[in-house]
Write a protein that holds these residues in place. Structure first.
Motif, mmCIF file in Angstrom:
data_model
loop_
_atom_site.group_PDB
_atom_site.id
_atom_site.type_symbol
_atom_site.label_atom_id
_atom_site.label_comp_id
_atom_site.label_asym_id
_atom_site.label_seq_id
_atom_site.Cartn_x
_atom_site.Cartn_y
_atom_site.Cartn_z
ATOM 1 N N THR A 36 0.800 -1.230 0.000
ATOM 2 C CA THR A 36 0.000 0.000 0.000
ATOM 3 C C THR A 36 0.830 1.278 0.000
ATOM 4 O O THR A 36 0.305 2.359 -0.268
ATOM 5 N N GLY A 37 2.102 1.164 0.359
ATOM 6 C CA GLY A 37 2.938 2.350 0.477
ATOM 7 C C GLY A 37 2.765 3.083 1.794
ATOM 8 O O GLY A 37 3.324 4.159 1.989
ATOM 9 N N ILE A 38 1.986 2.502 2.702
ATOM 10 C CA ILE A 38 1.824 3.075 4.035
ATOM 11 C C ILE A 38 2.929 2.504 4.908
ATOM 12 O O ILE A 38 3.075 1.284 4.992
ATOM 13 N N ASP A 62 -8.942 -0.539 -0.734
ATOM 14 C CA ASP A 62 -8.650 -1.020 -2.091
ATOM 15 C C ASP A 62 -7.784 -2.280 -2.051
ATOM 16 O O ASP A 62 -8.032 -3.230 -2.793
ATOM 17 N N PHE A 63 -6.783 -2.279 -1.196
ATOM 18 C CA PHE A 63 -5.891 -3.434 -1.086
ATOM 19 C C PHE A 63 -6.666 -4.686 -0.685
ATOM 20 O O PHE A 63 -6.463 -5.757 -1.252
ATOM 21 N N TYR A 64 -7.562 -4.558 0.290
ATOM 22 C CA TYR A 64 -8.326 -5.718 0.754
ATOM 23 C C TYR A 64 -9.549 -6.019 -0.106
ATOM 24 O O TYR A 64 -10.192 -7.055 0.069
ATOM 25 N N SER A 115 -6.894 9.067 2.962
ATOM 26 C CA SER A 115 -6.072 8.479 1.904
ATOM 27 C C SER A 115 -5.584 7.093 2.300
ATOM 28 O O SER A 115 -5.599 6.151 1.497
ATOM 29 N N GLN A 116 -5.163 6.950 3.537
ATOM 30 C CA GLN A 116 -4.706 5.648 4.021
ATOM 31 C C GLN A 116 -5.860 4.654 4.051
ATOM 32 O O GLN A 116 -5.699 3.497 3.673
ATOM 33 N N CYS A 117 -7.033 5.109 4.476
ATOM 34 C CA CYS A 117 -8.207 4.241 4.508
ATOM 35 C C CYS A 117 -8.566 3.752 3.109
ATOM 36 O O CYS A 117 -8.866 2.569 2.920
ATOM 37 N N VAL A 118 -8.526 4.643 2.148
ATOM 38 C CA VAL A 118 -8.838 4.259 0.763
ATOM 39 C C VAL A 118 -7.829 3.225 0.269
ATOM 40 O O VAL A 118 -8.208 2.209 -0.340
ATOM 41 N N ARG A 119 -6.560 3.457 0.519
ATOM 42 C CA ARG A 119 -5.539 2.494 0.076
ATOM 43 C C ARG A 119 -5.730 1.133 0.731
ATOM 44 O O ARG A 119 -5.605 0.091 0.067
ATOM 45 N N LEU A 120 -6.044 1.118 2.027
ATOM 46 C CA LEU A 120 -6.259 -0.148 2.720
ATOM 47 C C LEU A 120 -7.503 -0.860 2.194
ATOM 48 O O LEU A 120 -7.471 -2.067 1.928
#
Length: 70
Positions: A24-26, A51-53, A44-49
């Protein structure tokens, strides 16, 4: 708390914090901070997480579906 739900989802998907961080780049220390309920992930972090899951933002934070009144 949101962090506990995010940690639960990570574990259910079989990932380590390091694997999620890499995908995720986090930063891993940020994931640890979120999961430890030391703070709340930014949007932004929530969206990336999410999307990842492959889940919705509501699912990420353990929010039940809410019916809106019309």
């Amino acid at each position: 708390m949101y962090g506990e739900e995010i940690k639960k989802i990570r574990i259910e998907h079989g990932y380590t914090q390091s694997e999620v961080a890499q995908a995720t780049g986090i930063p891993q220390n940020t994931i640890s901070w979120i999961e430890g309920n030391k703070g709340i992930a930014n949007i932004s972090q929530c969206v990336r997480l999410a999307d990842f899951y492959g889940i919705t933002l509501d699912e990420l934070v353990g929010r039940e579906s809410v019916q809106t009144k019309n």
